[in-house]
Design an enzyme around this catalytic site. Structure first.
Site, PDB file in Angstrom:
ATOM      1  N   ASP A 115     -36.702  25.631   8.943  1.00 44.17           N
ATOM      2  CA  ASP A 115     -37.226  24.553   8.094  1.00 44.17           C
ATOM      3  C   ASP A 115     -36.169  23.452   8.002  1.00 44.17           C
ATOM      4  O   ASP A 115     -35.061  23.683   7.535  1.00 44.17           O
ATOM      5  CB  ASP A 115     -37.519  25.129   6.696  1.00 44.17           C
ATOM      6  CG  ASP A 115     -38.140  24.087   5.789  1.00 44.17           C
ATOM      7  OD1 ASP A 115     -38.815  24.477   4.828  1.00 44.17           O
ATOM      8  OD2 ASP A 115     -37.948  22.879   6.043  1.00 44.17           O
ATOM      9  N   ASN A 151     -45.133   8.162   8.255  1.00 45.50           N
ATOM     10  CA  ASN A 151     -46.188   7.250   8.693  1.00 45.50           C
ATOM     11  C   ASN A 151     -45.756   5.838   8.317  1.00 45.50           C
ATOM     12  O   ASN A 151     -44.727   5.637   7.670  1.00 45.50           O
ATOM     13  CB  ASN A 151     -47.536   7.615   8.057  1.00 45.50           C
ATOM     14  CG  ASN A 151     -47.448   7.634   6.542  1.00 45.50           C
ATOM     15  OD1 ASN A 151     -46.946   6.671   5.939  1.00 45.50           O
ATOM     16  ND2 ASN A 151     -47.863   8.727   5.940  1.00 45.50           N
ATOM     17  N   ASP A 211     -43.181  15.468   6.789  1.00 50.94           N
ATOM     18  CA  ASP A 211     -43.051  14.371   5.809  1.00 50.94           C
ATOM     19  C   ASP A 211     -43.244  14.924   4.396  1.00 50.94           C
ATOM     20  O   ASP A 211     -42.423  14.706   3.486  1.00 50.94           O
ATOM     21  CB  ASP A 211     -44.132  13.330   6.122  1.00 50.94           C
ATOM     22  CG  ASP A 211     -43.889  11.987   5.434  1.00 50.94           C
ATOM     23  OD1 ASP A 211     -44.744  11.092   5.561  1.00 50.94           O
ATOM     24  OD2 ASP A 211     -42.839  11.843   4.773  1.00 50.94           O
TER      25      ASP A 211
HETATM   26  N1  APR Z   1     -39.346  21.725   9.267  1.00 57.61           N
HETATM   27  C1  APR Z   1     -39.300  21.388  10.571  1.00 57.61           C
HETATM   28  N2  APR Z   1     -40.362  20.979  11.289  1.00 57.61           N
HETATM   29  C2  APR Z   1     -41.561  20.931  10.640  1.00 57.61           C
HETATM   30  C3  APR Z   1     -41.684  21.257   9.270  1.00 57.61           C
HETATM   31  C4  APR Z   1     -40.517  21.677   8.580  1.00 57.61           C
HETATM   32  N3  APR Z   1     -40.542  21.986   7.286  1.00 57.61           N
HETATM   33  N4  APR Z   1     -42.996  21.096   8.925  1.00 57.61           N
HETATM   34  C5  APR Z   1     -43.653  20.703  10.032  1.00 57.61           C
HETATM   35  N5  APR Z   1     -42.796  20.609  11.066  1.00 57.61           N
HETATM   36  C6  APR Z   1     -43.063  20.233  12.457  1.00 57.61           C
HETATM   37  C7  APR Z   1     -44.470  20.440  12.937  1.00 57.61           C
HETATM   38  O1  APR Z   1     -44.677  21.802  13.282  1.00 57.61           O
HETATM   39  C8  APR Z   1     -44.499  19.511  14.151  1.00 57.61           C
HETATM   40  O2  APR Z   1     -43.994  20.191  15.288  1.00 57.61           O
HETATM   41  O3  APR Z   1     -42.862  18.849  12.597  1.00 57.61           O
HETATM   42  C9  APR Z   1     -43.526  18.392  13.766  1.00 57.61           C
HETATM   43  C10 APR Z   1     -44.224  17.069  13.460  1.00 57.61           C
HETATM   44  O4  APR Z   1     -45.469  17.315  12.840  1.00 57.61           O
HETATM   45  P1  APR Z   1     -45.998  16.363  11.615  1.00 57.61           P
HETATM   46  O5  APR Z   1     -45.208  16.637  10.419  1.00 57.61           O
HETATM   47  O6  APR Z   1     -47.468  16.565  11.543  1.00 57.61           O
HETATM   48  O7  APR Z   1     -45.654  14.880  12.068  1.00 57.61           O
HETATM   49  P2  APR Z   1     -46.406  13.937  13.124  1.00 57.61           P
HETATM   50  O8  APR Z   1     -47.146  14.686  14.140  1.00 57.61           O
HETATM   51  O9  APR Z   1     -45.367  12.977  13.570  1.00 57.61           O
HETATM   52  O10 APR Z   1     -47.491  13.191  12.231  1.00 57.61           O
HETATM   53  C11 APR Z   1     -47.011  12.292  11.242  1.00 57.61           C
HETATM   54  O11 APR Z   1     -48.283  13.394   9.576  1.00 57.61           O
HETATM   55  O12 APR Z   1     -47.350  14.344   7.743  1.00 57.61           O
HETATM   56  C12 APR Z   1     -47.998  13.220   8.191  1.00 57.61           C
HETATM   57  O13 APR Z   1     -47.146  11.465   6.802  1.00 57.61           O
HETATM   58  C13 APR Z   1     -47.105  12.027   8.120  1.00 57.61           C
HETATM   59  O14 APR Z   1     -48.866  10.528   8.614  1.00 57.61           O
HETATM   60  C14 APR Z   1     -47.707  11.164   9.138  1.00 57.61           C
HETATM   61  C15 APR Z   1     -48.098  12.142  10.227  1.00 57.61           C
END
Ligand code: APR
Length: 366
Positions: free
Chosen positions: A9, A23, A33
């Site tokens: 994490d 975003n 995020d």
């Molecule tokens: N630690 C590390 N990696 C993580 C964690 C965490 N706690 N939570 C999720 N991930 C990973 C996911 O498994 C994925 O591989 O982060 C990567 C990016 O996924 P998203 O968080 O969905 O980001 P993204 O695909 O860039 O989409 C961005 O999603 O959360 C919203 O506000 C954000 O609108 C934006 C969009």
């Protein structure tokens, strides 16, 4: 220079900066995020609200509040539309701009999530490729430790898929029992890796020191029949026939050390120190330690990383490892994986680390 894959994490990572896959509004969301904002507390959102958003491919820095790092660098990855709308370039810009902000903020360590590979739908294997290529290029010019967090099974699976041929080769290499391998002549010990000993023999119960005082070789385990073949082919002679030497005599017969061979090879290849340690995924401080101590004894993964950076063939890799007191063994997946890439002529530590990560092994470099 070091670059590592990690599976954890990102909100708990004690690095100088973590990167948030945000975003355009920078006002939080789901995925990483949401996790970062939840862990940081309301102060993060208040600061983000003053930034006026962020364009795709760009990055902005805030404090980290309750997170165990100094900064959060928010970047906005591209939404995947099939790869023909500039997604790769925009994604690369996310990593490049975030790294630049980290460098400008005197960060020594940064952790990235796999940007755009979640909600934004970027195919994970392609997202990893863009991340590794962009981070790798940046680290050729900067001293920083960068972690790429592969959080979900999809991301880890994406890496593993890339190594089908390696999995097959590993399967073959690990299936063959040591005894059969020894008899076939294709085994580790025939290639100067490990030499077998009789199973359940008196020798097997001997301590390492006792065993070494009997035969001038290390050993692995094989059937007695192979041991006879082994002894015949190696014409082993007990050390007792070696003329007695005083300790002083022995100490004057030190071979070239690991460090001495390392620097000799760097010179032979016309490399600079920095070119070598960056290619080896080794940080400058560790290299300086080795440079200042001719008797320095590295870890096995460090020794292997230098062998790969110097593009040593297998026999010279074994020689360099041997000077640090290690051997390449067909009993360990990590050794087999590195041997696979050396045999394939792929001297890319980043790529080898992808494979080691995919097979849950310790990565090269330090
Ligand atoms: N630690 C590390 N990696 C993580 C964690 C965490 N706690 N939570 C999720 N991930 C990973 C996911 O498994 C994925 O591989 O982060 C990567 C990016 O996924 P998203 O968080 O969905 O980001 P993204 O695909 O860039 O989409 C961005 O999603 O959360 C919203 O506000 C954000 O609108 C934006 C969009």
């Amino acid at each position: 220079m070091p670059f590592f894959y990690v599976q954890r994490d990102i909100t708990g990572m004690q690095v100088d900066a973590i990167v948030n896959a945000a975003n355009n509004s920078l006002l939080g969301g789901g995925g990483v995020d949401g996790a970062i904002h939840a862990a940081a507390g309301s102060g993060l959102l208040e600061e983000c609200a003053k930034l006026g958003g962020c364009r795709t491919g760009e990055a902005k820095r805030t404090g980290a509040y309750r997170l165990p790092c100094r900064y959060v660098i928010h970047t906005v990855g591209p939404v995947w539309h099939g790869g023909t709308c500039g997604e790769p370039e925009l994604l690369a810009a996310c990593y490049r701009n975030s790294l630049q902000i980290a460098a400008d903020s005197a960060c020594e360590s940064v952790a990235f999530p796999l940007i755009s590979a979640g909600v934004y739908g970027y195919p994970k294997a392609q997202a990893i490729r863009v991340a590794v290529d962009t981070i790798g290029a940046f680290l050729q010019q900067h001293d920083m430790t960068v972690y790429l967090v592969l959080y979900d099974s999809g991301a880890i699976g994406a890496i593993a898929e890339r190594f089908g041929a390696l999995r097959q080769w590993l399967g073959d290499a690990l299936q063959v029992p040591p005894a059969a391998r020894a008899a076939s002549g294709a085994s580790g010990w025939k290639m100067g890796l490990m030499k077998p000993r009789r199973k359940n023999s008196v020798q097997a119960q001997q301590s390492d020191d006792e065993r070494d005082s009997t035969y001038a070789c290390e050993d692995a385990v094989c059937d007695n029949a192979d041991m006879d073949a082994h002894e015949a082919s190696y014409a082993l002679r007990p050390l007792a026939s070696v003329p007695a030497l005083t300790l002083d005599d022995m100490l004057t017969q030190l071979d070239e050390s690991f460090a001495q061979m390392l620097f000799r090879k760097i010179d032979e290849r016309g490399m600079t120190d920095a070119q070598c340690y960056k290619k080896a995924n080794i940080d400058r401080k560790l290299f300086s330690k080795i440079r200042s101590n001719p008797q320095y004894r590295p870890s096995k993964t460090t020794a292997l990383a230098f062998a790969v950076a110097l593009e040593l063939p297998l026999d010279e890799t074994r020689e360099l490892l041997g000077k640090a007191g290690y051997a390449l063994s067909h009993s360990y997946r990590a050794d087999l994986i590195v041997e696979y890439f050396i045999r394939s002529g792929v001297y890319d530590v980043m790529r080898i680390n992808e494979a080691l990560f995919a097979f849950d092994q310790t990565l090269l470099g330090a």
